[in-house]
Design a protein around this motif. Sequence first.
Motif, PDB file in Angstrom:
ATOM      1  N   UNK A 279       0.802  -1.218   0.000  1.00 32.23           N
ATOM      2  CA  UNK A 279       0.000   0.000   0.000  1.00 32.23           C
ATOM      3  C   UNK A 279       0.839   1.274   0.000  1.00 32.23           C
ATOM      4  N   UNK A 280       2.133   1.134   0.323  1.00 28.51           N
ATOM      5  CA  UNK A 280       3.035   2.291   0.331  1.00 28.51           C
ATOM      6  C   UNK A 280       3.866   2.395  -0.941  1.00 28.51           C
ATOM      7  N   UNK A 281       3.567   1.563  -1.927  1.00 29.54           N
ATOM      8  CA  UNK A 281       4.286   1.624  -3.185  1.00 29.54           C
ATOM      9  C   UNK A 281       5.638   0.933  -3.176  1.00 29.54           C
ATOM     10  N   UNK A 282       5.878   0.091  -2.169  1.00 31.14           N
ATOM     11  CA  UNK A 282       7.147  -0.633  -2.061  1.00 31.14           C
ATOM     12  C   UNK A 282       6.980  -2.062  -2.565  1.00 31.14           C
ATOM     13  N   UNK A 283       8.109  -2.774  -2.790  1.00 34.63           N
ATOM     14  CA  UNK A 283       8.045  -4.192  -3.139  1.00 34.63           C
ATOM     15  C   UNK A 283       7.241  -4.904  -2.056  1.00 34.63           C
ATOM     16  N   UNK A 284       6.247  -5.682  -2.470  1.00 33.20           N
ATOM     17  CA  UNK A 284       5.295  -6.247  -1.517  1.00 33.20           C
ATOM     18  C   UNK A 284       5.936  -7.197  -0.508  1.00 33.20           C
ATOM     19  N   UNK A 285       6.951  -7.952  -0.931  1.00 29.50           N
ATOM     20  CA  UNK A 285       7.610  -8.924  -0.054  1.00 29.50           C
ATOM     21  C   UNK A 285       8.708  -8.209   0.738  1.00 29.50           C
ATOM     22  N   UNK A 286       8.538  -8.116   2.060  1.00 29.47           N
ATOM     23  CA  UNK A 286       9.475  -7.345   2.893  1.00 29.47           C
ATOM     24  C   UNK A 286      10.872  -7.961   2.897  1.00 29.47           C
ATOM     25  N   UNK A 287      10.961  -9.309   2.973  1.00 27.59           N
ATOM     26  CA  UNK A 287      12.267  -9.966   2.981  1.00 27.59           C
ATOM     27  C   UNK A 287      12.989  -9.742   1.655  1.00 27.59           C
ATOM     28  N   UNK A 288      12.258  -9.911   0.547  1.00 26.10           N
ATOM     29  CA  UNK A 288      12.854  -9.667  -0.770  1.00 26.10           C
ATOM     30  C   UNK A 288      13.286  -8.209  -0.883  1.00 26.10           C
ATOM     31  N   UNK A 289      12.471  -7.304  -0.359  1.00 30.76           N
ATOM     32  CA  UNK A 289      12.799  -5.882  -0.427  1.00 30.76           C
ATOM     33  C   UNK A 289      14.147  -5.605   0.256  1.00 30.76           C
ATOM     34  N   UNK A 290      14.357  -6.237   1.400  1.00 28.62           N
ATOM     35  CA  UNK A 290      15.618  -6.054   2.122  1.00 28.62           C
ATOM     36  C   UNK A 290      16.804  -6.569   1.310  1.00 28.62           C
ATOM     37  N   UNK A 291      16.635  -7.724   0.694  1.00 31.70           N
ATOM     38  CA  UNK A 291      17.741  -8.309  -0.079  1.00 31.70           C
ATOM     39  C   UNK A 291      18.028  -7.519  -1.353  1.00 31.70           C
ATOM     40  N   UNK A 292      16.985  -6.984  -1.968  1.00 40.83           N
ATOM     41  CA  UNK A 292      17.184  -6.143  -3.150  1.00 40.83           C
ATOM     42  C   UNK A 292      17.957  -4.880  -2.784  1.00 40.83           C
ATOM     43  N   UNK A 293      17.597  -4.259  -1.663  1.00 43.16           N
ATOM     44  CA  UNK A 293      18.302  -3.049  -1.226  1.00 43.16           C
ATOM     45  C   UNK A 293      19.768  -3.355  -0.940  1.00 43.16           C
ATOM     46  N   UNK A 294      20.036  -4.484  -0.268  1.00 47.91           N
ATOM     47  CA  UNK A 294      21.428  -4.860   0.013  1.00 47.91           C
ATOM     48  C   UNK A 294      22.204  -5.068  -1.281  1.00 47.91           C
ATOM     49  N   UNK A 295      21.582  -5.721  -2.261  1.00 44.12           N
ATOM     50  CA  UNK A 295      22.240  -5.923  -3.556  1.00 44.12           C
ATOM     51  C   UNK A 295      22.554  -4.580  -4.216  1.00 44.12           C
ATOM     52  N   UNK A 296      21.622  -3.660  -4.208  1.00 42.30           N
ATOM     53  CA  UNK A 296      21.849  -2.363  -4.838  1.00 42.30           C
ATOM     54  C   UNK A 296      22.947  -1.580  -4.114  1.00 42.30           C
ATOM     55  N   UNK A 297      23.033  -1.733  -2.798  1.00 40.17           N
ATOM     56  CA  UNK A 297      24.119  -1.093  -2.040  1.00 40.17           C
ATOM     57  C   UNK A 297      25.460  -1.703  -2.431  1.00 40.17           C
ATOM     58  N   UNK A 298      25.512  -3.035  -2.527  1.00 38.45           N
ATOM     59  CA  UNK A 298      26.756  -3.705  -2.928  1.00 38.45           C
ATOM     60  C   UNK A 298      27.187  -3.263  -4.320  1.00 38.45           C
ATOM     61  N   UNK A 299      26.216  -3.154  -5.236  1.00 41.80           N
ATOM     62  CA  UNK A 299      26.533  -2.733  -6.603  1.00 41.80           C
ATOM     63  C   UNK A 299      27.065  -1.305  -6.624  1.00 41.80           C
ATOM     64  N   UNK A 300      26.486  -0.432  -5.817  1.00 38.54           N
ATOM     65  CA  UNK A 300      26.945   0.958  -5.756  1.00 38.54           C
ATOM     66  C   UNK A 300      28.354   1.038  -5.179  1.00 38.54           C
TER      67      UNK A 300
END
Length: 402
Positions: A279-300
């Motif tokens: 409902x807040x416009x975020x990836x619906x799966x909270x665990x997946x959302x955390x892992x995606x953010x970590x991946x994007x941080x690693x890539x940066x």
Amino acid sequence: MADFGGDTDLEAFRGEAKTWLEANFPPALKGKSSLGTAEVRVNDPDLAKWRKAMGEKGWGTPTWPKEYGGGGLSPQQARVLLQEMTRIGAFNPLMFGMGVTMIGPTIMDYGTEAQKQKHLPPIVRGEVQWCVGYSEPNAGSDLASLQTKAVDNGDGWTINGQKTWTSGAQYSDWCGCLVRTDPSAKKHEGISFMLIDMHQPGIETRPIALIAGASPFCETFFTDAKAPRDALLGQLNVGWTVGKRLLQHERASQTGASTGGRPPPPVSDIAKQYVGLDEQGRIADADLRTRVVKHQMDAKVHGLTLARAMAEAKGNNSPGNAASVLKNSATHVAQTRAELTLEIMGHQGLGWEGADFKPEELETVRGWLFGKAMSIYGGSSEIQNNIVSKRILGLPDTTQSA
């Protein structure tokens, strides 16, 4: 060309690059960067036209010296050129084989002037393809155990032996090859680096089929193959140093530098498409959302470290430490992205063929399979970890290596 130095001059160069690209890049190739990096013998007139234009301009090797046909651009200008290529979906058509990324830079480091004049211009123009003869059936990670021999025959060298995992050997015109020239010396000290013409009856290549559906690697057999005396790159029996320098160039090319074309969409966008939003416009799966953010941080972090390492390496021709660190970092980022994308797409990411799957979904599973090789080729992750621990961090050697 004008001397583009400051920000104002860089913007002037941007205008020049934009104008030239729009006039010379065939629109039909937009976004088709795989044509420039796959089989060089692609029967595509647009690709041939684009390769010829980039070769004549020198922008396929933008920072190489003009005296060898390169673009003579500064690193800042090269970045601007890449930005403009990416903007219109263009790509570097010369990034096939090993000539631009490995052999050419190594010839510039160790070659005689005659070798540079002979080999660099054809690489710049995209007229030749190179492969690298390193690994052997009994000399993989322990590369210094190689047994392919080059014997002085008076007029030059006679080569006998076998290489394996020779990328693109079946399409190549030349091979940069590590050979043993002094069997009586210690294994690291009796090796030389040879530039070998692949168009001769003494060389046979056999493609190796891979699970990802392609055959980019070969077994390569040398049976009384010949090389002239001036095929030696660097000093006799000091090829291990030359070979390590080439590996530095290879690992640098594997750390994430783009060659143009359309960049892949962020994993977060793929997740929003396949998994959906809360409902807040975020990836619906909270665990997946955390892992995606970590991946994007690693890539940066990887990208910023790569930029710093490239700046520090400017003008430094000696083998350095950054490539060993960045090779593993790039592997981690790429393989994590592939795993996440496959998970996000679910069964749609596992298709091999058929109308039920989009082209990007079919590419995903092939990319995931091929990406498994990243932690092996160019020096396995375990070998890189040993290099980092022993040669960079100075930790004690607890292995039984000689």
